[in-house]
Design a protein around this motif. Structure first.
Motif, PDB file in Angstrom:
ATOM      1  N   GLU A  13       0.584  11.875   7.489  1.00 52.99           N
ATOM      2  CA  GLU A  13       0.693  10.794   6.503  1.00 52.99           C
ATOM      3  C   GLU A  13      -0.020  11.238   5.226  1.00 52.99           C
ATOM      4  O   GLU A  13      -1.248  11.213   5.150  1.00 52.99           O
ATOM      5  CB  GLU A  13       0.081   9.510   7.045  1.00 52.99           C
ATOM      6  N   ARG A  14       0.764  11.667   4.272  1.00 54.68           N
ATOM      7  CA  ARG A  14       0.178  12.196   3.045  1.00 54.68           C
ATOM      8  C   ARG A  14      -0.331  11.073   2.155  1.00 54.68           C
ATOM      9  O   ARG A  14       0.255  10.002   2.093  1.00 54.68           O
ATOM     10  CB  ARG A  14       1.194  13.058   2.289  1.00 54.68           C
ATOM     11  N   LYS A  15      -1.414  11.341   1.472  1.00 57.75           N
ATOM     12  CA  LYS A  15      -2.026  10.363   0.584  1.00 57.75           C
ATOM     13  C   LYS A  15      -2.284  11.021  -0.767  1.00 57.75           C
ATOM     14  O   LYS A  15      -2.870  12.103  -0.842  1.00 57.75           O
ATOM     15  CB  LYS A  15      -3.338   9.848   1.176  1.00 57.75           C
ATOM     16  N   VAL A  16      -1.847  10.368  -1.834  1.00 56.58           N
ATOM     17  CA  VAL A  16      -2.040  10.874  -3.188  1.00 56.58           C
ATOM     18  C   VAL A  16      -3.341  10.318  -3.739  1.00 56.58           C
ATOM     19  O   VAL A  16      -3.534   9.099  -3.788  1.00 56.58           O
ATOM     20  CB  VAL A  16      -0.862  10.478  -4.109  1.00 56.58           C
ATOM     21  N   LEU A  17      -4.229  11.206  -4.143  1.00 53.58           N
ATOM     22  CA  LEU A  17      -5.503  10.808  -4.739  1.00 53.58           C
ATOM     23  C   LEU A  17      -5.437  11.007  -6.243  1.00 53.58           C
ATOM     24  O   LEU A  17      -4.993  12.058  -6.725  1.00 53.58           O
ATOM     25  CB  LEU A  17      -6.654  11.635  -4.154  1.00 53.58           C
ATOM     26  N   VAL A  22      -2.851  12.819 -11.067  1.00 55.63           N
ATOM     27  CA  VAL A  22      -2.921  13.232  -9.675  1.00 55.63           C
ATOM     28  C   VAL A  22      -4.016  14.278  -9.511  1.00 55.63           C
ATOM     29  O   VAL A  22      -4.012  15.313 -10.179  1.00 55.63           O
ATOM     30  CB  VAL A  22      -1.572  13.794  -9.199  1.00 55.63           C
ATOM     31  N   ASP A  23      -4.946  13.994  -8.640  1.00 56.36           N
ATOM     32  CA  ASP A  23      -6.010  14.952  -8.333  1.00 56.36           C
ATOM     33  C   ASP A  23      -5.535  15.929  -7.260  1.00 56.36           C
ATOM     34  O   ASP A  23      -5.516  17.133  -7.447  1.00 56.36           O
ATOM     35  CB  ASP A  23      -7.264  14.202  -7.879  1.00 56.36           C
ATOM     36  N   ARG A  24      -5.104  15.379  -6.132  1.00 59.98           N
ATOM     37  CA  ARG A  24      -4.589  16.219  -5.057  1.00 59.98           C
ATOM     38  C   ARG A  24      -3.840  15.347  -4.065  1.00 59.98           C
ATOM     39  O   ARG A  24      -3.955  14.124  -4.078  1.00 59.98           O
ATOM     40  CB  ARG A  24      -5.723  16.991  -4.369  1.00 59.98           C
ATOM     41  N   VAL A  25      -3.090  16.000  -3.202  1.00 56.68           N
ATOM     42  CA  VAL A  25      -2.377  15.332  -2.121  1.00 56.68           C
ATOM     43  C   VAL A  25      -3.013  15.802  -0.829  1.00 56.68           C
ATOM     44  O   VAL A  25      -3.098  17.000  -0.558  1.00 56.68           O
ATOM     45  CB  VAL A  25      -0.875  15.673  -2.130  1.00 56.68           C
ATOM     46  N   ILE A  26      -3.489  14.867  -0.018  1.00 51.46           N
ATOM     47  CA  ILE A  26      -4.201  15.228   1.200  1.00 51.46           C
ATOM     48  C   ILE A  26      -3.516  14.638   2.422  1.00 51.46           C
ATOM     49  O   ILE A  26      -2.705  13.708   2.316  1.00 51.46           O
ATOM     50  CB  ILE A  26      -5.670  14.751   1.160  1.00 51.46           C
ATOM     51  N   VAL A  27      -3.840  15.180   3.579  1.00 50.03           N
ATOM     52  CA  VAL A  27      -3.440  14.599   4.858  1.00 50.03           C
ATOM     53  C   VAL A  27      -4.727  14.192   5.561  1.00 50.03           C
ATOM     54  O   VAL A  27      -5.437  15.038   6.106  1.00 50.03           O
ATOM     55  CB  VAL A  27      -2.663  15.612   5.725  1.00 50.03           C
ATOM     56  N   PRO A  28      -5.094  12.905   5.537  1.00 44.91           N
ATOM     57  CA  PRO A  28      -6.342  12.486   6.186  1.00 44.91           C
ATOM     58  C   PRO A  28      -6.331  12.842   7.666  1.00 44.91           C
ATOM     59  O   PRO A  28      -5.308  12.731   8.341  1.00 44.91           O
ATOM     60  CB  PRO A  28      -6.356  10.962   5.980  1.00 44.91           C
ATOM     61  N   GLU A  29      -7.476  13.274   8.161  1.00 49.87           N
ATOM     62  CA  GLU A  29      -7.585  13.632   9.570  1.00 49.87           C
ATOM     63  C   GLU A  29      -7.375  12.404  10.445  1.00 49.87           C
ATOM     64  O   GLU A  29      -7.882  11.333  10.157  1.00 49.87           O
ATOM     65  CB  GLU A  29      -8.961  14.252   9.849  1.00 49.87           C
ATOM     66  N   ARG A  30      -6.611  12.593  11.498  1.00 50.58           N
ATOM     67  CA  ARG A  30      -6.342  11.504  12.445  1.00 50.58           C
ATOM     68  C   ARG A  30      -7.448  11.496  13.498  1.00 50.58           C
ATOM     69  O   ARG A  30      -7.611  12.465  14.247  1.00 50.58           O
ATOM     70  CB  ARG A  30      -4.982  11.726  13.090  1.00 50.58           C
ATOM     71  N   LEU A  31      -8.232  10.436  13.560  1.00 52.42           N
ATOM     72  CA  LEU A  31      -9.409  10.354  14.410  1.00 52.42           C
ATOM     73  C   LEU A  31      -9.180   9.389  15.570  1.00 52.42           C
ATOM     74  O   LEU A  31      -8.293   8.521  15.516  1.00 52.42           O
ATOM     75  CB  LEU A  31     -10.621   9.881  13.596  1.00 52.42           C
TER      76      LEU A  31
END
Length: 769
Positions: free
Chosen positions: A441-445, A452-461
């Motif tokens: 699940e990509r998230k745009v920061l 746009v700073d960066r596009v990340i994939v938050p770790e699934r915990l």
């Protein structure tokens, strides 16, 4: 059309498949199960049998189900509500259905027949931007085109186009933001610019134009400045007509609300409930707690408590707040803003379960055995006080041995029992076997300036999974409570995949060497075996996406069809009434069914009314999803516009006769590779193989292939990217003669690549999520 009649001896047999198809085909109004049952005088169990027949006919692909009801597969009804958007090269008006489900593919084109001869036409004269009722007939040999005649013009030039205004010496022009309208600018004559300035997002009324030439329009409204990426969500808000300004009466109601008191509630303020949310969450509508079950008859079991903000205490049926919430359907989340379903006075204040503050809640207490199987549950209306506000990573760190000053004091007494209860639930979940899709699940920061700073994939915990599983259990308990009380409700339903989608999935899987079993009942376990087989391969993400696309879309309905993806027989959304209207309806139903107050759902509410609400909020959900997705596309296109000429790695996510769709690895952005840029060959689209195949060389580009591409164009406003391939296709053997499906490629340069494209170049390295 044939209808069944009731004889003195009793009802006649069920209608045949042919009779049902004939009724749907001949009907000039919306047709659903209810209309068919009425037409054939079906009662009781006959309606159950009818539902099964319709399901079978739909799986065969003979009919389709859309917002307009049932219709013959791939066909428009005889009379269509359509929007007139443009002209073709011959000057004929082109119209498109006003309501069309995206999953059905590209909408059909309706060519409006022009009046011939010198007489004044008797039919209404339409113009671009008009919405009209049109009688249509399919064109022979082309199922995607219809000939139409206007019956009635619903609105003269009422349909607006949203675009970006570009000022000129004489008036200006507007660039439409929709992808399908790219390249068709609207001229704005001098004096028709309104208050628009260069670069503004505007709403334009498209005026009639001459038979040939660009359309002309008038700026109706300046919607805002697009000076930064932070304003890109404005496009989606206006393009999808998402309400984002609360009316005065709704705001006045919210301001006048007084905090709910303890009267009529259980006092749970000493129970150490806590919230676990993303670090940037502004509203907290769910709190959780778990403890070992003190009942000696349930060794190793747990009592789980899920408390949800009591929105029903403040938003009463028929009020201005209620009407606005129903219209919005749900909150909409963009990278730069949230468009809430309820005013901040309600969503971020009175109904947000803030740490250390008294808040009214509707709670479900669930007793589970050591193996996670539920033994019982109960519903309570309470006053609670959150013990702590934690972020997912913060709670997970404490469990992993790194508590901080907030989590340390509650680690043993609160957090560890939560994880122990989740461990038991996980055993039951694994046994149940829900659909186990694994998609990043990509998230745009964004930066503070809105870029746009960066596009990340938050770790699934495990912290995420814990809250998810607790919410699922609460939702199931809510549905079961209402069913046992025979209280109508709005279910969250997810039907099993349609037969046609399963056929398409089988073709895609076959193209990468995976065989789809043809026999046996459809179960999530079938898909999980496929996903498990590719889990460690390069096709893992691609196959997960393909399996997701094969699934039916979850909707809200008053009729329970179960939830296929979760493998649950009954399911209702209960846990997010701040941001979903469906949950608010379920809260009211529980209050009424459990006699927890006078502000519950009316006892005389009809199933038909709940079905109407379900259809409306399902549409609002699809609208929000499209707006959120398109905003992400535009933000990433804006970000990548500075990297035109760079190369990227990705995977072929779609194959059409016109070219290839490629999804980039690092950002998840989708772009198009026109077939004309793929090489000096004739490329044939082999639909069954999901591939483009060179006629002479046999060079093949298949769905799922890994490729390297060069970014050649980024249309930020439309969220569209255009690529050229740097990778060579797979060898597929000799080509053969050109056929009907062949498409001419462009001239190649050295080493078999398109002329003008270097094999090296700069490889763009985006940040990992």
């Amino acid at each position: 059309m044939a209808r069944r009649t009731t004889s003195p001896q009793g009802p006649a047999p069920l209608p045949t498949r042919e009779q049902i198809l004939a009724f749907i085909d001949e009907s000039t109004v919306k047709v659903g199960k209810r209309e068919i049952a009425q037409a054939f005088n079906l009662k009781g169990q006959d309606r159950v049998a009818l539902r099964k027949m319709l399901r079978e006919i739909e799986e065969e692909g003979a009919i389709e189900r859309g917002r307009g009801g049932l219709s013959p597969a791939g066909r428009l009804p005889p009379v269509v509500l359509a929007d007139i958007r443009s002209r073709d090269r011959d000057g004929e008006f082109l119209a498109f259905p006003a309501s069309w489900e995206a999953e059905r593919g590209k909408p059909p084109t309706i060519v409006l027949a022009s009046p011939r001869g010198g007489r004044k036409p008797k039919r209404p004269m339409p113009g671009i931007g008009d919405r009209a009722l049109i009688r249509v007939e399919p064109e022979p040999g082309d199922p995607t085109r219809y000939t139409g005649r206007v019956i009635k013009v619903i609105g003269k030039n009422k349909a607006d186009v949203v675009g970006v205004f570009r000022a000129g010496a004489q008036g200006g022009r507007v660039e439409p933001v929709e992808k399908r309208a790219q390249g068709r600018e609207i001229l704005i004559p001098p004096g028709e610019e309104g208050e628009a300035r260069d670069g503004d997002l505007v709403s334009v009324s498209v005026e009639r134009e001459t038979r040939f030439g660009p359309p002309r329009g008038r700026v109706r409204e300046r919607l805002g400045s697009l000076g930064s990426e932070k304003a890109v969500s404005l496009i989606a808000l206006h393009l999808h007509n998402i309400p984002h300004v609360f009316p005065a009466d709704a705001l006045a109601e919210a301001d006048a609300v007084k905090p709910a008191g303890l009267k009529g509630r259980e006092d749970w303020r000493d129970l150490p409930l806590l919230t676990i949310d993303p670090p940037d969450a502004k509203d907290h509508d769910d709190a959780v707690f778990a403890e070992p079950d003190p009942d000696p008859a349930n060794p190793g079991g747990f009592r789980i408590t899920v408390a949800i903000a009591d929105v029903a205490a403040y938003v009463r049926p028929g009020s201005a707040l209620d009407r606005e919430a129903l219209q919005r359907g749900n909150s909409v989340y963009f990278p730069d803003r949230v468009v809430p379903m309820l005013p901040e006075r309600i969503s971020n204040d009175l109904c947000s379960l803030r740490e250390g503050e008294d808040r009214p809640a509707l709670a479900v207490r669930i007793v589970i055995a050591a193996d996670g199987v539920k033994r019982s549950h109960s519903v309570h209306r309470v006053m609670m006080r959150s013990r702590a506000k934690l972020a997912y990573a913060q709670a997970q760190a404490a469990i992993d041995g790194y508590p901080d000053e907030r989590t340390g004091p509650i680690l043993e007494g609160v957090l560890r029992p939560l994880w122990a209860a989740y461990g038991a639930l996980k055993v039951a979940r694994d046994k149940r076997g829900p659909l186990a899709l694994d998609l990043p699940e990509r998230k745009v920061l964004l930066t503070p300036q809105g870029s746009v700073d960066r596009v990340i994939v938050p770790e699934r915990l495990d912290a995420h999974r814990l809250i998810e599983e607790f919410m699922i259990q609460a939702n199931v308990a809510a549905a079961e409570t209402l069913e046992s009380a025979r209280q109508p409700l709005v279910y969250r339903v997810h039907d099993e995949p349609a037969l046609e989608k399963m056929r398409a999935l089988g073709e895609v899987l076959a193209s990468v060497g995976i065989k789809l079993p043809k026999e046996g009942a459809l179960r999530p376990a079938l898909f999980n075996r496929i996903l498990g087989a590719v889990a460690e391969t390069e096709h893992a993400t691609f196959i997960n996406e393909v399996v997701l696309r094969s699934q039916a879309q979850a909707v809200y309905a008053a009729e329970n069809l179960g939830h296929f993806g979760l493998n649950l027989r009954r399911y209702a959304h209960f846990t997010s009434p701040i941001r979903r209207y469906a949950d608010l309806i379920v809260h009211r139903a529980l209050i009424g069914a459990c006699r927890l107050g006078k502000d519950g759902l009316s006892a005389d509410v009809s199933v038909a009314e709940l079905e109407r609400i379900g259809e409306q909020i399902s549409g609002a959900e699809r609208r929000a999803m499209a707006a959120e997705r398109e905003t992400i596309d535009r933000l990433i296109a804006h970000h990548l516009a500075a990297h035109v000429g760079a190369s990227f790695t990705g995977q072929i996510a779609g194959v059409t006769r016109a070219g290839l769709f490629v999804k980039l690895d690092e950002t998840g952005a989708d772009g198009f590779v026109p077939v004309s840029t793929i090489g000096a060959d004739y490329y044939r689209h082999e639909e069954a193989r999901h591939a483009l195949v060179g006629e002479r060389s046999g060079e093949t580009y298949r769905l799922g292939d890994r490729v390297e591409v060069k970014l050649v164009e980024a249309a930020a406003v439309a969220g569209a990217l255009r690529f050229e391939l740097l990778s060579e296709g797979c060898s597929g053997g000799a080509g053969g003669r050109g056929g009907k499906g062949a498409v001419r490629g462009r001239k190649q340069g050295p080493r078999g690549r398109p002329a003008g494209i270097r094999t090296g170049g700069t490889r763009h390295r985006g940040s990992r999520r």
